[in-house]
Write a protein that holds these residues in place. Structure first.
Motif, mmCIF file in Angstrom:
data_model
loop_
_atom_site.group_PDB
_atom_site.id
_atom_site.type_symbol
_atom_site.label_atom_id
_atom_site.label_comp_id
_atom_site.label_asym_id
_atom_site.label_seq_id
_atom_site.Cartn_x
_atom_site.Cartn_y
_atom_site.Cartn_z
ATOM 1 N N ASP A 137 0.813 -1.218 0.000
ATOM 2 C CA ASP A 137 0.000 0.000 0.000
ATOM 3 C C ASP A 137 0.843 1.264 0.000
ATOM 4 O O ASP A 137 0.352 2.333 -0.319
ATOM 5 C CB ASP A 137 -0.908 0.025 1.241
ATOM 6 N N LYS A 138 2.104 1.117 0.414
ATOM 7 C CA LYS A 138 3.020 2.258 0.515
ATOM 8 C C LYS A 138 4.269 1.965 -0.311
ATOM 9 O O LYS A 138 4.592 0.814 -0.566
ATOM 10 C CB LYS A 138 3.434 2.465 1.980
ATOM 11 N N PRO A 139 5.020 3.003 -0.695
ATOM 12 C CA PRO A 139 6.275 2.774 -1.419
ATOM 13 C C PRO A 139 7.285 1.996 -0.571
ATOM 14 O O PRO A 139 7.470 2.276 0.609
ATOM 15 C CB PRO A 139 6.788 4.189 -1.708
ATOM 16 N N VAL A 140 7.909 1.002 -1.201
ATOM 17 C CA VAL A 140 8.866 0.144 -0.525
ATOM 18 C C VAL A 140 10.106 -0.019 -1.386
ATOM 19 O O VAL A 140 10.013 -0.159 -2.617
ATOM 20 C CB VAL A 140 8.259 -1.252 -0.246
ATOM 21 N N ASN A 141 11.267 0.003 -0.731
ATOM 22 C CA ASN A 141 12.528 -0.334 -1.383
ATOM 23 C C ASN A 141 13.053 -1.588 -0.704
ATOM 24 O O ASN A 141 13.240 -1.605 0.509
ATOM 25 C CB ASN A 141 13.542 0.804 -1.240
ATOM 26 N N TYR A 142 13.249 -2.650 -1.496
ATOM 27 C CA TYR A 142 13.827 -3.877 -0.969
ATOM 28 C C TYR A 142 15.315 -3.880 -1.272
ATOM 29 O O TYR A 142 15.709 -3.724 -2.430
ATOM 30 C CB TYR A 142 13.179 -5.109 -1.605
ATOM 31 N N LYS A 195 22.789 -1.799 -13.825
ATOM 32 C CA LYS A 195 22.745 -1.274 -12.458
ATOM 33 C C LYS A 195 23.362 -2.271 -11.482
ATOM 34 O O LYS A 195 24.117 -1.883 -10.589
ATOM 35 C CB LYS A 195 21.302 -0.979 -12.049
ATOM 36 N N ILE A 196 23.036 -3.543 -11.665
ATOM 37 C CA ILE A 196 23.566 -4.578 -10.770
ATOM 38 C C ILE A 196 25.071 -4.707 -10.949
ATOM 39 O O ILE A 196 25.819 -4.748 -9.969
ATOM 40 C CB ILE A 196 22.853 -5.924 -11.014
ATOM 41 N N ALA A 241 28.727 -1.710 -2.043
ATOM 42 C CA ALA A 241 28.082 -0.743 -2.928
ATOM 43 C C ALA A 241 26.638 -1.183 -3.160
ATOM 44 O O ALA A 241 26.336 -2.380 -3.146
ATOM 45 C CB ALA A 241 28.834 -0.653 -4.252
ATOM 46 N N GLN A 242 25.780 -0.218 -3.378
ATOM 47 C CA GLN A 242 24.363 -0.505 -3.592
ATOM 48 C C GLN A 242 23.945 0.034 -4.942
ATOM 49 O O GLN A 242 24.304 1.161 -5.303
ATOM 50 C CB GLN A 242 23.539 0.137 -2.469
ATOM 51 N N SER A 243 23.192 -0.754 -5.682
ATOM 52 C CA SER A 243 22.727 -0.321 -7.000
ATOM 53 C C SER A 243 21.698 0.788 -6.852
ATOM 54 O O SER A 243 21.072 0.946 -5.803
ATOM 55 C CB SER A 243 22.093 -1.497 -7.759
ATOM 56 N N SER A 244 21.524 1.532 -7.918
ATOM 57 C CA SER A 244 20.392 2.446 -7.932
ATOM 58 C C SER A 244 19.139 1.593 -8.056
ATOM 59 O O SER A 244 19.203 0.411 -8.397
ATOM 60 C CB SER A 244 20.525 3.448 -9.079
ATOM 61 N N ILE A 286 13.760 -2.319 -6.125
ATOM 62 C CA ILE A 286 14.761 -3.179 -5.508
ATOM 63 C C ILE A 286 16.118 -2.526 -5.697
ATOM 64 O O ILE A 286 16.424 -2.024 -6.775
ATOM 65 C CB ILE A 286 14.764 -4.582 -6.149
ATOM 66 N N SER A 287 16.918 -2.555 -4.635
ATOM 67 C CA SER A 287 18.311 -2.132 -4.723
ATOM 68 C C SER A 287 19.160 -3.341 -4.367
ATOM 69 O O SER A 287 18.916 -3.989 -3.346
ATOM 70 C CB SER A 287 18.596 -0.996 -3.747
ATOM 71 N N VAL A 288 20.136 -3.632 -5.198
ATOM 72 C CA VAL A 288 21.024 -4.765 -4.959
ATOM 73 C C VAL A 288 22.249 -4.250 -4.225
ATOM 74 O O VAL A 288 22.798 -3.209 -4.573
ATOM 75 C CB VAL A 288 21.418 -5.441 -6.292
ATOM 76 N N VAL A 289 22.660 -4.992 -3.201
ATOM 77 C CA VAL A 289 23.845 -4.616 -2.441
ATOM 78 C C VAL A 289 24.893 -5.712 -2.596
ATOM 79 O O VAL A 289 24.568 -6.899 -2.584
ATOM 80 C CB VAL A 289 23.517 -4.339 -0.957
ATOM 81 N N ASN A 290 26.124 -5.289 -2.789
ATOM 82 C CA ASN A 290 27.245 -6.225 -2.908
ATOM 83 C C ASN A 290 27.738 -6.566 -1.499
ATOM 84 O O ASN A 290 28.799 -6.151 -1.074
ATOM 85 C CB ASN A 290 28.358 -5.610 -3.758
#
Length: 168
Positions: free
Chosen positions: A22-27, A76-77, A86-89, A99-103
């Motif tokens: 229901d709300k904006p989410v970044n995983y 991006k990944i 580092a985290q992707s945009s 989704i943001s991918v993190v190394n």
């Protein structure tokens, strides 16, 4: 402002409600969990108890893999894999989900109690100051017993987690 959660990539494929909040989410997703998607896709071992559910989840895993392999998303990944932590945009899935991918790197800090993926999830939550979502009750129990300083929610409590956490 979106709320942020650390989660394994396969959980996004298994639990459809995570893609319709229901709300904006970044995983935030550790890269190694994306690599696990390929293992799940190629494995003959069932992911779900029901053959029908298993087939559906496998299809969603394949869809997620295809989406992440699209040129812009793949770029991006790949960019975030150049440096540890580092985290992707953001990779946009819908109006409310990215989704943001993190190394992430397993530094064995929690290695005695947790496997490498679990350790990366915990360390990602710590570094990104974001709660973790999981469907593994045993993991939650071990985190509590080990006094891991990470807020963790069962995926079944996702709606509550959206209400109960402050935006990051």
């Amino acid at each position: 402002m979106s709320q942020t959660f650390v989660i394994e990539a396969v959980m996004i494929a298994i639990y459809g409600q995570l893609l319709n909040p229901d709300k904006p989410v970044n995983y935030i997703v550790p890269y190694t969990t994306i690599m696990e998607l390929y293992e799940f896709a190629e494995s003959d071992e069932p992911l779900m108890n029901s053959p029908l559910e298993d087939r559906e989840v496998r299809n969603r895993v394949q869809e997620l893999i295809r989406y992440l392999e699209e040129p812009l998303n793949k770029k991006k990944i790949q960019r975030c894999l150049q440096m540890p932590w580092a985290q992707s945009s953001g990779i946009v899935f819908s109006d409310n989900v990215q989704i943001s991918v993190v190394n992430a790197l397993d530094n064995a800090y929690y290695g005695e109690s947790f496997d490498p993926i679990e350790t990366e999830l915990i360390l990602s939550s710590l570094k990104k100051e974001a709660p973790m979502l999981t469907d593994q009750f045993e993991l939650i129990q071990r985190m509590i017993e080990a006094k891991v300083p990470v807020q963790v929610f069962d995926i079944e409590d996702f709606s509550y987690a959206l209400e109960g956490t402050s935006p990051v």
